[in-house]
Design a protein around this motif. Sequence first.
Motif, mmCIF file in Angstrom:
data_model
loop_
_atom_site.group_PDB
_atom_site.id
_atom_site.type_symbol
_atom_site.label_atom_id
_atom_site.label_comp_id
_atom_site.label_asym_id
_atom_site.label_seq_id
_atom_site.Cartn_x
_atom_site.Cartn_y
_atom_site.Cartn_z
ATOM 1 N N UNK A 64 0.842 -1.191 0.000
ATOM 2 C CA UNK A 64 0.000 0.000 0.000
ATOM 3 C C UNK A 64 0.879 1.243 0.000
ATOM 4 N N UNK A 65 0.426 2.259 -0.751
ATOM 5 C CA UNK A 65 1.100 3.554 -0.812
ATOM 6 C C UNK A 65 2.565 3.413 -1.208
ATOM 7 N N UNK A 66 2.846 2.437 -2.092
ATOM 8 C CA UNK A 66 4.213 2.242 -2.547
ATOM 9 C C UNK A 66 5.101 1.537 -1.546
ATOM 10 N N UNK A 67 4.508 0.970 -0.479
ATOM 11 C CA UNK A 67 5.283 0.301 0.562
ATOM 12 C C UNK A 67 4.789 -1.129 0.751
ATOM 13 N N UNK A 68 5.723 -2.026 1.101
ATOM 14 C CA UNK A 68 5.356 -3.374 1.487
ATOM 15 C C UNK A 68 5.317 -3.401 3.013
ATOM 16 N N UNK A 69 4.153 -3.736 3.588
ATOM 17 C CA UNK A 69 3.961 -3.630 5.030
ATOM 18 C C UNK A 69 3.739 -5.005 5.638
ATOM 19 N N UNK A 102 9.756 6.924 -8.603
ATOM 20 C CA UNK A 102 8.740 7.383 -7.654
ATOM 21 C C UNK A 102 7.409 6.679 -7.915
ATOM 22 N N UNK A 103 6.754 6.302 -6.847
ATOM 23 C CA UNK A 103 5.445 5.657 -6.960
ATOM 24 C C UNK A 103 4.383 6.741 -7.115
ATOM 25 N N UNK A 104 3.582 6.611 -8.133
ATOM 26 C CA UNK A 104 2.539 7.606 -8.366
ATOM 27 C C UNK A 104 1.354 7.357 -7.455
#
Length: 466
Positions: A64-69, A102-104
């Motif tokens: 989510x939001x360009x991150x792996x959580x 950059x993640x859009x």
Amino acid sequence: MNIQDERKEAKDIAKELLLFLGGKENIVKITHCTTRLRFELHDESQVNKNAIDEMNCVHGTFFRLGLFQIILGSGIVNKVYRAILDTNPATVSSILKPEPPKVRMNPFVQFARTLSNIFVPIIPAIVASGLLMGLIGMIKVFQWAPPESSIMIMLEIFSSAAFIILPILIGFSAAKEFGGNQILGAVIGGILTHPSLLNPSMLGYKVPESMEVLGVAIPLIGYQGTVIPILLSVFFMSKLELGLRKVIPTSLDLFLIPFLVIICIGFVSILVIGPISLFIGEMMTSTFELVYKSGGVIAGFLFGSLYSLIVVTGLHHTLHAVEMLLLSNPEIGVNFLLPIWSMANIAQGAAGLAVFFKTKDKRIKKIALPSAFSAFLGIIEPVIFGVNIKLFKPFIGAAIGGAFGGGYVVLTHVVANSYGLTGIPMIAIVAPLGIANLMHYLIGLGISVITAFFATWILWVKEETE
């Protein structure tokens, strides 16, 4: 388990996670919150998500939001975070790989993520203030100490400090997020809360002094406890600072940049941003108050059922700004949204508890019980991502419980004196506002727990394979 064993366990988990993440060379940046590790990666395709999900310590994973959580739960997440940092992944990755693209993100998601990053670090200070207010309320109710005693005077000072310097705290945190100097951000917050400016909470008792600027009388009103003025001020401060660094020689930046930033943003904050921001803040809080009062039980029903979806999207921290506006508004002064969120959170825990008793899957049982109790204490990510949303029907059952609980607390006008606490710990920031307020809150918790538990039990007629 002693401290050395805990450290060894964290190192083993970190080692295994790094392997499944594609090696430390694949990590650009790592951060964490109360329950989750957040990874910014060079190549997401290298992540073995299934293998990470199968780890005993992992309650769930998602992008989510360009991150792996990765959800580990409170306590262990800090130890694993430090263990991963000990491997120095950022240094290695920055040498071996170029800067990732950059993640859009759409503007709304970016805005929500920014607010979350600013307000989450401030939560401990606000929670401490709320708990201290609860302690003061208990001392007064049970008459453990006279109001004029030294201990009460000191506790009053301790409990109000965070709200008085709130713009300073936000200024420091916002400057980091906007790319500006954090100390200068705190200074801007200090300008907005300077003793020469009348605290807005005193407007009913004192008339503020005025100063004349270009023939216009400007009242000397401070911004203690406010949110929007400091956010906008630090945003423009950071833009100005970054712009000045491009044109001012390095040999002069230490002297000129702080001087120009403080004098320019100081004037703009006091004369323009402050007055406009107060108007915006009043409009926002008035809108929420109107929805709350006119919607009544229906509003509580909808908010209680939908809040968990907001948590799933990761946008729930955005609501802290709204809650802080409610608390800082002298005409409102309480948080009427947090009890609704608490009903939704406790319902997720009850649904997880129903899963524990209903499922025959040993792995799910192992996750469901501790994550359910974690939700009762206000930490809901483990039970949402590790159990309820995976099985879906428990998530629906929790939404039903949150809806009924939310409707009840709105019907009975339950409010809190802070934000950041939900579930059982929230009793501490509900009790100071009256016995009736506390009793209705506890009844609401009971309604949410019972409804969510039995709704999940009824919906989950037969256990299905994931």
